[in-house]
Scaffold this active site. Structure first.
Site, PDB file in Angstrom:
ATOM      1  N   TYR A  54      48.593  10.888  82.084  1.00  0.00           N
ATOM      2  CA  TYR A  54      48.318   9.808  81.143  1.00  0.00           C
ATOM      3  C   TYR A  54      49.078  10.014  79.837  1.00  0.00           C
ATOM      4  O   TYR A  54      49.085  11.092  79.246  1.00  0.00           O
ATOM      5  CB  TYR A  54      46.817   9.708  80.837  1.00  0.00           C
ATOM      6  CG  TYR A  54      46.523   8.635  79.799  1.00  0.00           C
ATOM      7  CD1 TYR A  54      46.695   7.291  80.111  1.00  0.00           C
ATOM      8  CD2 TYR A  54      46.135   8.962  78.496  1.00  0.00           C
ATOM      9  CE1 TYR A  54      46.465   6.297  79.181  1.00  0.00           C
ATOM     10  CE2 TYR A  54      45.905   7.969  77.554  1.00  0.00           C
ATOM     11  CZ  TYR A  54      46.079   6.640  77.905  1.00  0.00           C
ATOM     12  OH  TYR A  54      45.868   5.655  76.971  1.00  0.00           O
ATOM     13  N   GLY A  61      45.771   2.612  78.166  1.00  0.00           N
ATOM     14  CA  GLY A  61      44.529   1.845  78.169  1.00  0.00           C
ATOM     15  C   GLY A  61      44.205   1.336  79.559  1.00  0.00           C
ATOM     16  O   GLY A  61      44.208   2.081  80.543  1.00  0.00           O
TER      17      GLY A  61
END
Length: 513
Positions: A54, A61
């Site tokens: 990530y 998001g």
């Protein structure tokens, strides 16, 4: 010029103020540069692996499920900055933006973000060049960081968007960087996200609010003492032994301040005179240390939260010392948002009690012999009648501003960010509250000094005389026929806001709390 050195272990409130308001230069420590380099090596190693990480090789998001190929990652980092720079409304104050940028640099320098040393150096260079990105009032929900405000700052690092130059003129950021000899950054893996994901705006405003409120609470202790004197009240309620049996530190400090101001007064203790018989003073006078003291203790709690946040590295994901890159929720603004709201509540109450004391000074039925509205010729003159209206209007707004922003939450990012702090909003309204509180305290000072001068034949305390003399020298006019009042109130505001009221009193009392 004062220089602030940014290391890996956070910063101090004093350094934030020095950079935001004092234009102090910023330097990265050798330790910080080394930590930045080590963390960057970890990020680059992860970026080379096929597994998605990530913020390094994924979207953001609600779009985090998409794995981004290497040839698109630079574009991804540029795009997150451009798309998130979506603020609207009036420009945010220069000092707030400088605090925001400096505090983001503080986290970047921790070595937990994976940003290259060259990017951190560019952040320092922009601060030192006096270039201030244009940041707008609206755009942050106080969760996943102050995203829009920080994005506008990151956009300027890329040479895009608008910024204010050292001469105060707003121009394209690319032009200002070129004139300062600063090359725009070309963001790589994780760097765009790392520049956006922090509580820096709300924290910067908290630090500055605490600095301003510290001076205001001392000023309010002084004006409460002046009002007590003008009303021929008793200083016996300020005895330290009374406050020792209810040992709240702030209460004791406020009582001690008031007692120091009143030392040697010839106006206090006239309770049993026929012109002003009474058993005890009204709450707004007698309980002044309890109310102001509670606010002082609230500030102490807020300062503790601020000190923890100043030592923190707020980002998502973060690079840990053992080489792991982990997602987390440390960007959530709740700890900061709560204390911002607590301070707004305390400030509203302090403003309210100041106004009640002012109203008492102006009411001939409760002022123990003072002329109505402190007027020169009541009826022909209105005196300070409408000054109290202005003060009441300010107090009313203070009460509206005391409604907690942090009790609200509006889900965003397709319900991925489904509980947000609204900490930026809490900080913005606190700034207005602090500004209004300054005016409220100034109006009480203006009324109380006039009232003391109308007590003919009675001698005020030496500290009170010093305050009155300094106020008059600063253009705060004394008793007399009605005149255009707004300039007097503006002068009173400037006198309190500059710290001159406290300085004048401390020239007699010594340092107050």
């Amino acid at each position: 010029m004062h220089t602030v050195v940014v290391g890996t272990s956070g910063t101090t409130a004093e350094d934030v103020i020095a950079v935001a308001r004092g234009n102090a230069r910023v330097e990265l420590s050798g330790e910080a540069v080394a930590a930045l380099g080590r963390a960057r090596e970890i990020v680059e190693a992860l970026a080379a692996k096929p597994e998605p990480v990530y913020g390094v090789s994924t979207g953001f998001g609600a779009l985090a499920s998409r794995h981004i190929s290497p040839e698109l990652r630079a574009q991804l980092q540029r795009n997150i900055v451009r798309s998130h720079a979506a603020g609207m409304g009036p420009r945010v104050e220069r000092e707030v933006v400088r605090a925001l940028m400096f505090l983001r640099l503080k986290t970047v320098a921790s070595g937990h973000t994976g940003v290259r040393p060259s990017v951190a150096q560019t952040m320092a260079d922009v601060l030192n060049a006096g270039i201030t990105p244009v940041v707008h009032e609206y755009g942050s929900l106080g969760c996943s960081g102050d995203l829009a405000p920080l994005s506008h700052c990151a956009l300027a690092l890329m040479g895009e968007g608008d910024a204010e130059g050292p001469d105060g003129t707003v121009r394209p950021a690319g032009e200002l960087l070129a004139e300062a000899g600063i090359a725009p950054v070309e963001l790589r893996e994780k760097e765009g996200l790392a520049l956006l994901n922090g509580t820096d705006g709300m924290l910067g405003m908290l630090v500055m609010a605490l600095a301003d409120l510290g001076k205001l609470y001392t000023s309010a202790d002084i004006t409460a003492a002046l009002t007590l004197e003008a009303l021929l009240g008793t200083e016996k309620v300020l005895q330290p032994e009374l406050h020792a049996i209810r040992p709240h530190p702030g209460q004791g400090a406020s009582a001690a301040n008031m007692a120091a101001v009143l030392a040697g007064s010839g106006l206090t203790g006239h309770f049993q005179e026929e012109s002003a018989p009474r058993v005890q003073d009204a709450y707004s006078v007698r309980c002044a240390p309890q109310v102001a003291g509670a606010g002082r203790d609230t500030m102490a709690h807020a300062a503790l939260v601020a000190s923890r946040e100043l030592a923190a590295a707020v980002d998502n994901p973060v690079v840990l010392p053992d080489g792991r890159v982990e997602s987390n929720g440390n960007f959530h603004g709740a700890p900061v948002a709560y204390v911002l709201d607590f301070l707004a509540i305390a400030a509203a109450d302090l403003g309210s009690i100041c106004e009640r004391r002012t109203d008492r000074l102006l009411d001939k039925n409760r002022s123990h012999g003072l002329p109505p509205f402190l007027a020169d010729d009541a009826g022909v003159d209105s005196g300070l009648m409408i000054a109290q209206y202005t003060q009441a209007a300010l107090v009313s707004e203070m009460k509206r501003l005391a409604v907690p922003a942090s009790a609200d939450s509006i889900p965003s990012s397709a319900m991925q960010e489904d509980h947000v702090s609204m900490g930026w909003s809490a900080a913005r309204k606190l700034r207005t509250a602090v500004d209004n509180l300054t005016r409220i305290v100034a109006i009480e000072m203006y009324a109380a000094t006039r009232a003391i001068e109308l007590r003919h034949g009675l001698t005020p305390a030496p500290a009170s005389r010093a305050a009155i003399t300094a106020a008059r020298a600063a253009g705060v006019e004394g008793p007399g026929p009605d005149r255009f009042l707004a300039p007097d109130l503006a002068a009173a505001d400037a006198f309190v806001r500059s710290g001159a009221l406290v300085e004048a009193v401390e020239s007699v009392t010594g340092r107050l709390a």
